[in-house]
Scaffold this motif. Structure first.
Motif, PDB file in Angstrom:
ATOM      1  N   ARG A 144      15.253   6.450  34.010  1.00 14.82           N
ATOM      2  CA  ARG A 144      16.057   5.495  34.773  1.00 14.82           C
ATOM      3  C   ARG A 144      15.642   5.475  36.239  1.00 14.82           C
ATOM      4  N   ASN A 145      16.105   4.450  36.940  1.00 17.79           N
ATOM      5  CA  ASN A 145      15.803   4.354  38.365  1.00 17.79           C
ATOM      6  C   ASN A 145      16.297   5.582  39.125  1.00 17.79           C
ATOM      7  N   ARG A 146      17.458   6.085  38.775  1.00 15.15           N
ATOM      8  CA  ARG A 146      17.978   7.253  39.497  1.00 15.15           C
ATOM      9  C   ARG A 146      17.048   8.456  39.329  1.00 15.15           C
ATOM     10  N   ASP A 147      16.471   8.591  38.143  1.00 14.72           N
ATOM     11  CA  ASP A 147      15.533   9.682  37.911  1.00 14.72           C
ATOM     12  C   ASP A 147      14.257   9.465  38.719  1.00 14.72           C
ATOM     13  N   TYR A 148      13.779   8.249  38.737  1.00 13.68           N
ATOM     14  CA  TYR A 148      12.538   7.954  39.431  1.00 13.68           C
ATOM     15  C   TYR A 148      12.698   8.064  40.942  1.00 13.68           C
ATOM     16  N   LEU A 149      13.899   7.759  41.448  1.00 11.70           N
ATOM     17  CA  LEU A 149      14.170   7.928  42.880  1.00 11.70           C
ATOM     18  C   LEU A 149      14.039   9.391  43.294  1.00 11.70           C
ATOM     19  N   GLU A 150      14.384  10.300  42.404  1.00 12.10           N
ATOM     20  CA  GLU A 150      14.213  11.726  42.704  1.00 12.10           C
ATOM     21  C   GLU A 150      12.735  12.072  42.828  1.00 12.10           C
ATOM     22  N   PHE A 151      11.914  11.486  41.977  1.00 13.18           N
ATOM     23  CA  PHE A 151      10.464  11.690  42.035  1.00 13.18           C
ATOM     24  C   PHE A 151       9.903  11.191  43.367  1.00 13.18           C
ATOM     25  N   ILE A 152      10.357  10.004  43.801  1.00 10.75           N
ATOM     26  CA  ILE A 152       9.900   9.462  45.084  1.00 10.75           C
ATOM     27  C   ILE A 152      10.342  10.358  46.232  1.00 10.75           C
ATOM     28  N   ALA A 153      11.617  10.758  46.202  1.00 11.76           N
ATOM     29  CA  ALA A 153      12.149  11.598  47.283  1.00 11.76           C
ATOM     30  C   ALA A 153      11.445  12.948  47.355  1.00 11.76           C
ATOM     31  N   ALA A 154      10.956  13.422  46.228  1.00 10.70           N
ATOM     32  CA  ALA A 154      10.242  14.701  46.189  1.00 10.70           C
ATOM     33  C   ALA A 154       8.769  14.552  46.559  1.00 10.70           C
ATOM     34  N   ALA A 155       8.397  13.391  47.093  1.00 11.51           N
ATOM     35  CA  ALA A 155       7.027  13.109  47.523  1.00 11.51           C
ATOM     36  C   ALA A 155       6.042  13.169  46.363  1.00 11.51           C
ATOM     37  N   GLY A 156       6.505  12.699  45.196  1.00  8.70           N
ATOM     38  CA  GLY A 156       5.633  12.700  44.035  1.00  8.70           C
ATOM     39  C   GLY A 156       4.384  11.863  44.214  1.00  8.70           C
ATOM     40  N   TYR A 157       4.482  10.780  44.994  1.00  7.84           N
ATOM     41  CA  TYR A 157       3.312   9.941  45.230  1.00  7.84           C
ATOM     42  C   TYR A 157       2.303  10.601  46.167  1.00  7.84           C
ATOM     43  N   ASP A 158       2.747  11.607  46.915  1.00  6.35           N
ATOM     44  CA  ASP A 158       1.863  12.276  47.870  1.00  6.35           C
ATOM     45  C   ASP A 158       1.186  13.511  47.294  1.00  6.35           C
ATOM     46  N   ASP A 159       1.545  13.895  46.092  1.00 11.21           N
ATOM     47  CA  ASP A 159       1.041  15.139  45.505  1.00 11.21           C
ATOM     48  C   ASP A 159      -0.185  14.858  44.642  1.00 11.21           C
ATOM     49  N   PRO A 160      -1.387  15.167  45.119  1.00 11.15           N
ATOM     50  CA  PRO A 160      -2.593  14.838  44.344  1.00 11.15           C
ATOM     51  C   PRO A 160      -2.682  15.587  43.031  1.00 11.15           C
ATOM     52  N   ARG A 161      -1.968  16.697  42.897  1.00 11.16           N
ATOM     53  CA  ARG A 161      -2.010  17.449  41.636  1.00 11.16           C
ATOM     54  C   ARG A 161      -1.418  16.639  40.488  1.00 11.16           C
ATOM     55  N   LEU A 162      -0.564  15.668  40.814  1.00  7.54           N
ATOM     56  CA  LEU A 162       0.077  14.865  39.779  1.00  7.54           C
ATOM     57  C   LEU A 162      -0.782  13.681  39.349  1.00  7.54           C
ATOM     58  N   TRP A 163      -1.816  13.390  40.126  1.00  8.14           N
ATOM     59  CA  TRP A 163      -2.548  12.149  39.894  1.00  8.14           C
ATOM     60  C   TRP A 163      -3.969  12.365  39.401  1.00  8.14           C
ATOM     61  N   THR A 164      -4.457  13.586  39.446  1.00  9.27           N
ATOM     62  CA  THR A 164      -5.817  13.851  38.991  1.00  9.27           C
ATOM     63  C   THR A 164      -5.794  14.993  38.004  1.00  9.27           C
ATOM     64  N   ARG A 165      -6.227  14.708  36.779  1.00  4.84           N
ATOM     65  CA  ARG A 165      -6.230  15.725  35.741  1.00  4.84           C
ATOM     66  C   ARG A 165      -7.129  15.271  34.594  1.00  4.84           C
ATOM     67  N   ASP A 166      -7.902  16.198  34.072  1.00  2.10           N
ATOM     68  CA  ASP A 166      -8.736  15.928  32.896  1.00  2.10           C
ATOM     69  C   ASP A 166      -9.625  14.698  33.103  1.00  2.10           C
ATOM     70  N   GLY A 167     -10.105  14.524  34.313  1.00  2.00           N
ATOM     71  CA  GLY A 167     -11.071  13.464  34.549  1.00  2.00           C
ATOM     72  C   GLY A 167     -10.490  12.114  34.881  1.00  2.00           C
ATOM     73  N   TRP A 168      -9.157  11.943  34.861  1.00  2.00           N
ATOM     74  CA  TRP A 168      -8.606  10.643  35.223  1.00  2.00           C
ATOM     75  C   TRP A 168      -7.911  10.725  36.580  1.00  2.00           C
ATOM     76  N   THR A 169      -7.956   9.628  37.279  1.00  2.00           N
ATOM     77  CA  THR A 169      -7.266   9.529  38.560  1.00  2.00           C
ATOM     78  C   THR A 169      -6.824   8.087  38.744  1.00  2.00           C
ATOM     79  N   TRP A 170      -5.755   7.912  39.473  1.00  2.00           N
ATOM     80  CA  TRP A 170      -5.241   6.563  39.699  1.00  2.00           C
ATOM     81  C   TRP A 170      -5.992   5.938  40.861  1.00  2.00           C
TER      82      TRP A 170
END
Length: 371
Positions: free
Chosen positions: A196-222
């Motif tokens: 839900r949006n409320r769950d995703y807002l927590e991800f944003i507030a936790a700087a999930g978009y700024d954490d490169p560990r969440l975006w690069t793994r096993d050869g893929w990256t956004w």
């Protein structure tokens, strides 16, 4: 839907939906390209008629109506970005053309035919695509809004063992849903509802978009050039206060609604941040068949699976519907969105898109291995 239906009624209902969807929009809007990701709406309008002419008129023995425009409306010959430069039919010409095609097609109706069901579904799928185009345009538009609903908390442990995936006997099923086959599933845990949006807002507030560990793994990256920091169409109003624009109308992000307009990479990053993962499409389908999923049909749901053929796959009635897309370039989505017609809302239906795509009405739910 029932295996035996009144195809004439289904065809007419689909056409009325198309015409109603476009009725509030003027001809200049229909001719314009509102995003290079999408066709001008007038292309979609004539394309559904040309597809119907090819499959429900000519293939069943009827005379060709406009073979001279086949090239213009062949989705594989002209990328979407270049379609505005083509000598397309005008909105009035397109409406007249699809009406003539429909009159001919209704003379060749077969209530037991997959081809007729394919054409019904094809138009409804383009209607959803056209709604995505209208959303991208930012124009004010009355629409059937995403249901807020009451999405359940929690997750369910499932130990289903050997399950049937796909379909052998559903006359609505596309070739990529066939044949039905058995697979063995390890125990897994899956969310009852989409994130839900409320769950995703927590991800944003936790700087999930700024954490490169969440975006690069096993050869893929956004590799998203826009460097988004939230779902598409969201605007930051300061701090963790966000608004969203729906069909030209800006309002508050509704906490209880399923998050929408996120790409596969965003979904996978959220899942990793939460210590979870995306479900495989086998897990998703088996859980849905078991009655374990709530909120299905609010948003298309990304899975971790690449779009691959089922064992024993045979292309039908043409390779370009599914076969040419198989491979690791595309990720599978399941379920359907608020904009999806009921003819597509079945447990076996497989949607697919590039993992960077955000304009579709896509969200996700999470899963993990059990134990």
């Amino acid at each position: 839907m029932e295996l035996t239906v009144d195809i004439s009624t289904a065809l007419e209902a689909g056409r009325q939906r198309t015409l109603d969807l476009l009725a509030p929009l003027d001809d200049d809007f229909l001719r314009a390209q509102h995003s290079t990701l999408m066709s001008p709406l007038v292309w979609d309008l004539a394309h559904v008629g040309n597809y119907e002419e090819i499959w429900l008129v000519r293939s069943l023995g009827g005379d060709a109506i406009r073979p001279d425009i086949d090239d213009l409306y062949d989705a594989f010959r002209h990328p979407r970005a270049g379609r505005p430069a083509l000598p397309l039919l005008s909105p009035d010409e397109a409406r007249s053309y699809i009406a003539v095609v429909r009159d001919r097609a209704l003379e060749l109706v077969d209530d037991t035919s997959f081809i007729h069901r394919m054409v019904v579904q094809h138009e409804h799928q383009h209607d959803e695509t056209m709604l995505a185009t209208i959303q991208l345009s930012g124009v004010g538009y009355e629409h059937a809004d995403t249901p807020e609903g009451s999405l359940a908390d929690g997750a369910l442990d499932l130990d289903l063992g050997r399950v049937v995936i796909g379909s052998c006997d559903d006359l609505w099923a596309y070739d990529n849903e066939r044949p039905g086959h058995e697979v063995d599933l390890a125990p897994f845990r899956i969310d009852l509802s989409p994130v839900r949006n409320r769950d995703y807002l927590e991800f944003i507030a936790a700087a999930g978009y700024d954490d490169p560990r969440l975006w690069t793994r096993d050869g893929w990256t956004w590799r998203q050039t826009e460097h988004a920091m939230a779902p598409l169409f969201w605007t930051n109003e300061g701090g963790n206060d966000w608004s969203v624009t729906r069909f030209g109308s800006r309002g508050d992000v509704r906490p209880g609604e399923a998050v929408e307009h996120v790409c596969w990479y965003e979904a996978a990053a959220y899942a990793r941040w939460a210590g979870l993962r995306l479900p495989t499409e086998h897990e998703w389908e088996a859980a849905h068949r078991a009655g374990a999923l709530e909120g299905v049909g609010q948003v298309w749901e990304w899975t971790q699976s690449d779009f691959e053929p089922w064992p024993g796959f045979e292309a039908h009635p043409y390779r370009e519907y599914s076969e040419v897309f198989f491979g690791s370039d595309y990720k599978v989505l399941r379920g359907g969105s608020w904009a999806t017609h009921e003819t597509v809302l079945r447990p076996t239906f497989r949607n697919w898109d590039y993992p960077i795509r955000r304009q579709i009405f896509g969200g996700f739910r999470c899963a993990r291995d059990a134990g």
